[in-house]
Design a protein around this motif. Sequence first.
Motif, PDB file in Angstrom:
ATOM      1  N   ILE A 151       0.925  -1.082   0.028  1.00  0.00           N
ATOM      2  CA  ILE A 151       0.114  -0.120   0.011  1.00  0.00           C
ATOM      3  C   ILE A 151       0.882   1.204  -0.136  1.00  0.00           C
ATOM      4  O   ILE A 151       0.593   2.154  -0.658  1.00  0.00           O
ATOM      5  CB  ILE A 151      -1.000  -0.111   1.239  1.00  0.00           C
ATOM      6  N   LEU A 152       1.944   1.223   0.808  1.00  0.00           N
ATOM      7  CA  LEU A 152       2.814   2.323   0.807  1.00  0.00           C
ATOM      8  C   LEU A 152       3.420   2.749  -0.450  1.00  0.00           C
ATOM      9  O   LEU A 152       3.647   3.793  -1.060  1.00  0.00           O
ATOM     10  CB  LEU A 152       3.845   2.141   2.005  1.00  0.00           C
ATOM     11  N   THR A 153       3.792   1.718  -1.086  1.00  0.00           N
ATOM     12  CA  THR A 153       4.834   1.769  -2.305  1.00  0.00           C
ATOM     13  C   THR A 153       3.587   2.129  -3.372  1.00  0.00           C
ATOM     14  O   THR A 153       3.852   3.408  -4.174  1.00  0.00           O
ATOM     15  CB  THR A 153       5.296   0.420  -2.967  1.00  0.00           C
ATOM     16  N   SER A 154       2.492   1.796  -3.425  1.00  0.00           N
ATOM     17  CA  SER A 154       1.338   2.030  -4.534  1.00  0.00           C
ATOM     18  C   SER A 154       0.924   3.678  -4.136  1.00  0.00           C
ATOM     19  O   SER A 154       0.923   4.335  -5.363  1.00  0.00           O
ATOM     20  CB  SER A 154       0.190   1.199  -4.553  1.00  0.00           C
ATOM     21  N   LEU A 155       0.743   3.896  -2.884  1.00  0.00           N
ATOM     22  CA  LEU A 155       0.227   5.250  -2.748  1.00  0.00           C
ATOM     23  C   LEU A 155       1.413   6.325  -3.063  1.00  0.00           C
ATOM     24  O   LEU A 155       0.959   7.386  -3.685  1.00  0.00           O
ATOM     25  CB  LEU A 155      -0.105   5.241  -1.221  1.00  0.00           C
ATOM     26  N   THR A 156       2.595   5.894  -2.678  1.00  0.00           N
ATOM     27  CA  THR A 156       3.670   7.017  -3.106  1.00  0.00           C
ATOM     28  C   THR A 156       3.877   7.058  -4.586  1.00  0.00           C
ATOM     29  O   THR A 156       3.700   8.044  -5.077  1.00  0.00           O
ATOM     30  CB  THR A 156       5.001   6.524  -2.573  1.00  0.00           C
TER      31      THR A 156
ATOM     32  N   VAL B 124       0.451  13.871  -9.243  1.00  0.00           N
ATOM     33  CA  VAL B 124       0.822  15.433  -9.537  1.00  0.00           C
ATOM     34  C   VAL B 124       1.258  15.537 -10.968  1.00  0.00           C
ATOM     35  O   VAL B 124       1.168  16.699 -11.644  1.00  0.00           O
ATOM     36  CB  VAL B 124       2.270  15.458  -8.818  1.00  0.00           C
ATOM     37  N   MET B 125       1.936  14.634 -11.670  1.00  0.00           N
ATOM     38  CA  MET B 125       2.480  14.795 -13.030  1.00  0.00           C
ATOM     39  C   MET B 125       1.019  14.776 -13.874  1.00  0.00           C
ATOM     40  O   MET B 125       0.885  15.555 -14.884  1.00  0.00           O
ATOM     41  CB  MET B 125       3.150  13.326 -13.643  1.00  0.00           C
ATOM     42  N   TYR B 126      -0.172  14.061 -13.548  1.00  0.00           N
ATOM     43  CA  TYR B 126      -1.400  14.066 -14.258  1.00  0.00           C
ATOM     44  C   TYR B 126      -1.690  15.556 -14.223  1.00  0.00           C
ATOM     45  O   TYR B 126      -2.315  16.173 -15.340  1.00  0.00           O
ATOM     46  CB  TYR B 126      -2.254  13.126 -13.809  1.00  0.00           C
TER      47      TYR B 126
ATOM     48  N   GLY C 248      -2.493  11.540 -20.922  1.00  0.00           N
ATOM     49  CA  GLY C 248      -2.763  10.374 -21.397  1.00  0.00           C
ATOM     50  C   GLY C 248      -1.840   9.348 -20.654  1.00  0.00           C
ATOM     51  O   GLY C 248      -2.412   8.216 -20.187  1.00  0.00           O
ATOM     52  N   LEU C 249      -0.639   9.300 -20.712  1.00  0.00           N
ATOM     53  CA  LEU C 249       0.073   8.368 -20.162  1.00  0.00           C
ATOM     54  C   LEU C 249       0.053   8.401 -18.759  1.00  0.00           C
ATOM     55  O   LEU C 249      -0.521   7.196 -18.089  1.00  0.00           O
ATOM     56  CB  LEU C 249       1.700   8.933 -20.163  1.00  0.00           C
ATOM     57  N   ASN C 250      -0.125   9.420 -17.895  1.00  0.00           N
ATOM     58  CA  ASN C 250      -0.428   9.625 -16.435  1.00  0.00           C
ATOM     59  C   ASN C 250      -1.438   8.834 -16.043  1.00  0.00           C
ATOM     60  O   ASN C 250      -1.700   8.241 -15.093  1.00  0.00           O
ATOM     61  CB  ASN C 250      -0.089  11.013 -15.858  1.00  0.00           C
ATOM     62  N   TYR C 251      -2.723   9.195 -17.124  1.00  0.00           N
ATOM     63  CA  TYR C 251      -4.132   8.709 -16.660  1.00  0.00           C
ATOM     64  C   TYR C 251      -4.059   7.090 -16.692  1.00  0.00           C
ATOM     65  O   TYR C 251      -4.574   6.451 -15.759  1.00  0.00           O
ATOM     66  CB  TYR C 251      -5.020   9.276 -17.705  1.00  0.00           C
TER      67      TYR C 251
END
Length: 196
Positions: free
Chosen positions: A138-143, A150-152, A161-164
């Motif tokens: 969960i911590l890895t996924s959340l980070t 932020v990039m999105y 689109g990539l970030n989505y």
Amino acid sequence: SLPRVTQIDPSVGKQAKVRALIAIVLGWTSIIAYLWVRFGRARYGLAGVTALVHDVSIAVGAVVGATYLANTGFGKALLIGDFKINLEMIAAFLTIIGYSINDTIVIFDRIRENRGKGGNLTPKLLNDSINQTLSRTILTSLTTFLVVFVMYVWGGPGLRGLNYALMIGIVVGTYSTIAIATPLLLWGSKDKEIKS
């Protein structure tokens, strides 16, 4: 000067499709073989590849669904555009595959450690292994999700689109590792393994 017209024979597109399918099958076979050798049982490879197919299917569906949401008020509020499947999207799907299989291998490693040599796979063993790696997962996924989010939002329309696709893939990859790949390890187990 006259405008230049380029035509591609349909057989070239058909040949590219066949080659892509061969590459996909070879990739899946390689992942299954690697996980089989690493963990000693073919079910690990089959479970991992099943989760990968699920993850990419959901991500592709979300990209296609974005087309229908792009011109709505809801879609505009979430910065959803009419995303196309192009080379950036292919890169996103490949990143999702790598992210998901890495997360799956972490849990599979813990299962192998807890099982020891020659131990049986039981629901309790799988549940304990998931619980021991859950905070890390969960911590890895959340980070990772926060960075991609932020990039999105502020990365501009060129990367949106990539970030989505990556945001969808991170969420789906995390739950598929826990709720799809790991429980599939019990598929095909002997009754005495499951009961104990």
